[in-house]
Enzyme design. Sequence first.
Site, PDB file in Angstrom:
ATOM      1  N   PRO A 284       0.793  -1.221   0.000  1.00  0.00           N
ATOM      2  CA  PRO A 284       0.000   0.000   0.000  1.00  0.00           C
ATOM      3  C   PRO A 284       0.836   1.288   0.000  1.00  0.00           C
ATOM      4  O   PRO A 284       1.884   1.365   0.646  1.00  0.00           O
ATOM      5  CB  PRO A 284      -0.812  -0.085   1.295  1.00  0.00           C
ATOM      6  CG  PRO A 284      -0.113  -1.087   2.131  1.00  0.00           C
ATOM      7  CD  PRO A 284       0.524  -2.055   1.181  1.00  0.00           C
ATOM      8  N   ASN A 285       0.328   2.238  -0.756  1.00  0.00           N
ATOM      9  CA  ASN A 285       0.880   3.602  -0.849  1.00  0.00           C
ATOM     10  C   ASN A 285       2.170   3.699  -1.660  1.00  0.00           C
ATOM     11  O   ASN A 285       2.669   4.804  -1.883  1.00  0.00           O
ATOM     12  CB  ASN A 285       1.090   4.228   0.545  1.00  0.00           C
ATOM     13  CG  ASN A 285      -0.204   4.313   1.320  1.00  0.00           C
ATOM     14  OD1 ASN A 285      -1.175   4.871   0.809  1.00  0.00           O
ATOM     15  ND2 ASN A 285      -0.260   3.736   2.498  1.00  0.00           N
TER      16      ASN A 285
ATOM     17  N   ARG B 105       4.561  11.084  -2.168  1.00  0.00           N
ATOM     18  CA  ARG B 105       4.485  10.662  -0.776  1.00  0.00           C
ATOM     19  C   ARG B 105       5.805  10.901  -0.028  1.00  0.00           C
ATOM     20  O   ARG B 105       6.841  10.339  -0.398  1.00  0.00           O
ATOM     21  CB  ARG B 105       4.196   9.157  -0.835  1.00  0.00           C
ATOM     22  CG  ARG B 105       4.297   8.478   0.453  1.00  0.00           C
ATOM     23  CD  ARG B 105       4.227   6.980   0.286  1.00  0.00           C
ATOM     24  NE  ARG B 105       4.095   6.421   1.584  1.00  0.00           N
ATOM     25  CZ  ARG B 105       4.402   5.175   1.901  1.00  0.00           C
ATOM     26  NH1 ARG B 105       4.812   4.346   0.961  1.00  0.00           N
ATOM     27  NH2 ARG B 105       4.272   4.772   3.127  1.00  0.00           N
TER      28      ARG B 105
ATOM     29  N   TYR C   9      11.087   8.884   0.992  1.00  0.00           N
ATOM     30  CA  TYR C   9      11.032   7.903  -0.104  1.00  0.00           C
ATOM     31  C   TYR C   9      11.605   8.411  -1.429  1.00  0.00           C
ATOM     32  O   TYR C   9      11.659   7.653  -2.395  1.00  0.00           O
ATOM     33  CB  TYR C   9       9.579   7.440  -0.310  1.00  0.00           C
ATOM     34  CG  TYR C   9       9.016   6.776   0.928  1.00  0.00           C
ATOM     35  CD1 TYR C   9       9.519   5.555   1.367  1.00  0.00           C
ATOM     36  CD2 TYR C   9       8.004   7.387   1.668  1.00  0.00           C
ATOM     37  CE1 TYR C   9       9.033   4.951   2.517  1.00  0.00           C
ATOM     38  CE2 TYR C   9       7.497   6.786   2.818  1.00  0.00           C
ATOM     39  CZ  TYR C   9       8.021   5.572   3.235  1.00  0.00           C
ATOM     40  OH  TYR C   9       7.540   4.972   4.371  1.00  0.00           O
TER      41      TYR C   9
ATOM     42  N   ASN D  44       7.871  -5.907  -1.010  1.00  0.00           N
ATOM     43  CA  ASN D  44       7.883  -4.743  -0.129  1.00  0.00           C
ATOM     44  C   ASN D  44       6.442  -4.606   0.352  1.00  0.00           C
ATOM     45  O   ASN D  44       5.613  -4.012  -0.334  1.00  0.00           O
ATOM     46  CB  ASN D  44       8.336  -3.475  -0.877  1.00  0.00           C
ATOM     47  CG  ASN D  44       8.375  -2.274   0.061  1.00  0.00           C
ATOM     48  OD1 ASN D  44       7.848  -2.323   1.174  1.00  0.00           O
ATOM     49  ND2 ASN D  44       8.985  -1.185  -0.389  1.00  0.00           N
TER      50      ASN D  44
ATOM     51  N   ALA E 291       3.258  -0.811   4.641  1.00  0.00           N
ATOM     52  CA  ALA E 291       2.753  -0.781   6.023  1.00  0.00           C
ATOM     53  C   ALA E 291       2.331  -2.164   6.522  1.00  0.00           C
ATOM     54  O   ALA E 291       2.388  -2.444   7.729  1.00  0.00           O
ATOM     55  CB  ALA E 291       1.589   0.197   6.134  1.00  0.00           C
TER      56      ALA E 291
ATOM     57  N   GLU F  92      12.726  -9.643   1.282  1.00  0.00           N
ATOM     58  CA  GLU F  92      11.989  -8.447   1.700  1.00  0.00           C
ATOM     59  C   GLU F  92      12.783  -7.203   1.314  1.00  0.00           C
ATOM     60  O   GLU F  92      14.007  -7.179   1.470  1.00  0.00           O
ATOM     61  CB  GLU F  92      11.833  -8.519   3.223  1.00  0.00           C
ATOM     62  CG  GLU F  92      11.186  -7.318   3.866  1.00  0.00           C
ATOM     63  CD  GLU F  92      11.209  -7.411   5.405  1.00  0.00           C
ATOM     64  OE1 GLU F  92      12.080  -8.141   5.973  1.00  0.00           O
ATOM     65  OE2 GLU F  92      10.387  -6.739   6.031  1.00  0.00           O
TER      66      GLU F  92
ATOM     67  N   HIS G  87      12.745  -2.791   1.534  1.00  0.00           N
ATOM     68  CA  HIS G  87      12.163  -1.504   1.942  1.00  0.00           C
ATOM     69  C   HIS G  87      13.018  -0.393   1.370  1.00  0.00           C
ATOM     70  O   HIS G  87      14.254  -0.481   1.433  1.00  0.00           O
ATOM     71  CB  HIS G  87      12.111  -1.375   3.464  1.00  0.00           C
ATOM     72  CG  HIS G  87      11.242  -2.412   4.089  1.00  0.00           C
ATOM     73  ND1 HIS G  87       9.873  -2.373   4.008  1.00  0.00           N
ATOM     74  CD2 HIS G  87      11.559  -3.556   4.742  1.00  0.00           C
ATOM     75  CE1 HIS G  87       9.389  -3.449   4.605  1.00  0.00           C
ATOM     76  NE2 HIS G  87      10.387  -4.182   5.057  1.00  0.00           N
TER      77      HIS G  87
ATOM     78  N   ARG H 299      13.681   4.037  12.043  1.00  0.00           N
ATOM     79  CA  ARG H 299      12.440   4.813  12.094  1.00  0.00           C
ATOM     80  C   ARG H 299      11.631   4.491  13.368  1.00  0.00           C
ATOM     81  O   ARG H 299      12.183   4.010  14.335  1.00  0.00           O
ATOM     82  CB  ARG H 299      11.664   4.577  10.797  1.00  0.00           C
ATOM     83  CG  ARG H 299      12.446   5.082   9.567  1.00  0.00           C
ATOM     84  CD  ARG H 299      11.679   4.928   8.276  1.00  0.00           C
ATOM     85  NE  ARG H 299      10.465   5.731   8.288  1.00  0.00           N
ATOM     86  CZ  ARG H 299       9.497   5.605   7.371  1.00  0.00           C
ATOM     87  NH1 ARG H 299       9.627   4.719   6.383  1.00  0.00           N
ATOM     88  NH2 ARG H 299       8.421   6.364   7.441  1.00  0.00           N
TER      89      ARG H 299
HETATM   90  C1  DQA Z   1       8.338   0.915   3.450  1.00  0.00           C
HETATM   91  C2  DQA Z   1       8.538   1.114   4.957  1.00  0.00           C
HETATM   92  C3  DQA Z   1       7.223   0.894   5.691  1.00  0.00           C
HETATM   93  O1  DQA Z   1       7.406   1.082   7.088  1.00  0.00           O
HETATM   94  C4  DQA Z   1       6.182   1.887   5.221  1.00  0.00           C
HETATM   95  O2  DQA Z   1       4.951   1.636   5.846  1.00  0.00           O
HETATM   96  C5  DQA Z   1       6.044   1.901   3.741  1.00  0.00           C
HETATM   97  C6  DQA Z   1       7.241   1.784   2.906  1.00  0.00           C
HETATM   98  C7  DQA Z   1       9.632   1.242   2.667  1.00  0.00           C
HETATM   99  O3  DQA Z   1       9.713   0.834   1.494  1.00  0.00           O
HETATM  100  O4  DQA Z   1      10.524   1.911   3.181  1.00  0.00           O
HETATM  101  O5  DQA Z   1       4.962   2.106   3.210  1.00  0.00           O
HETATM  102  O6  DQA Z   1       8.044  -0.446   3.221  1.00  0.00           O
END
Ligand code: DQA
Length: 144
Positions: free
Chosen positions: A9-10, A17, A22, A73, A76, A97, A99, A106
């Site tokens: 998501p997002n 964003r 990011y 990835n 959240a 995984e 990120h 964080r």
């Molecule tokens: C994320 C890190 C997560 O904590 C966050 O909720 C994201 C992006 C990253 O790519 O850094 O949406 O996965």
Amino acid sequence: MKFLIINGPNLNMLGTREPSIYGKKTYKDLVRFLKTSAKKNNVKIKIIQSNSESCIVSKIQKAYNRFNGIIINPAAYTHTSVAILDALKAVSIPAVEVHLSEVSKRENFRQISYAGMFCFETFAGFGFDGYEMAIKALINKLKH
Ligand code: DQA
């Protein structure tokens, strides 16, 4: 080798964003980067992005017998989703995984990763490059 790349998501909001975390590159830029990286490393990829946990679980289930590796990835859902962890365990496809940000530096609520409990490796804080590192890690894992 065929890898499924899942973005949670997002991540479709990249560029808009929280650019200080990011970066300014968009999701389209990420897709372009992934396609180039796949070509360079001689692997086939399918890229999906979803804001829905159930869709991500279904895509992982459908990957069974179709993909050699998963790069995920979960965004959240990393920090909340036992369902995604269970789906990864159910299909038992080698997974990495990724990120974009360095989650370990964080907020406290980002310090747990459910998907990460199944993944054999995590790349965090390398931006887009983390995905290429994941492609290489999967290739290495599958070769040995
Ligand atoms: C994320 C890190 C997560 O904590 C966050 O909720 C994201 C992006 C990253 O790519 O850094 O949406 O996965």
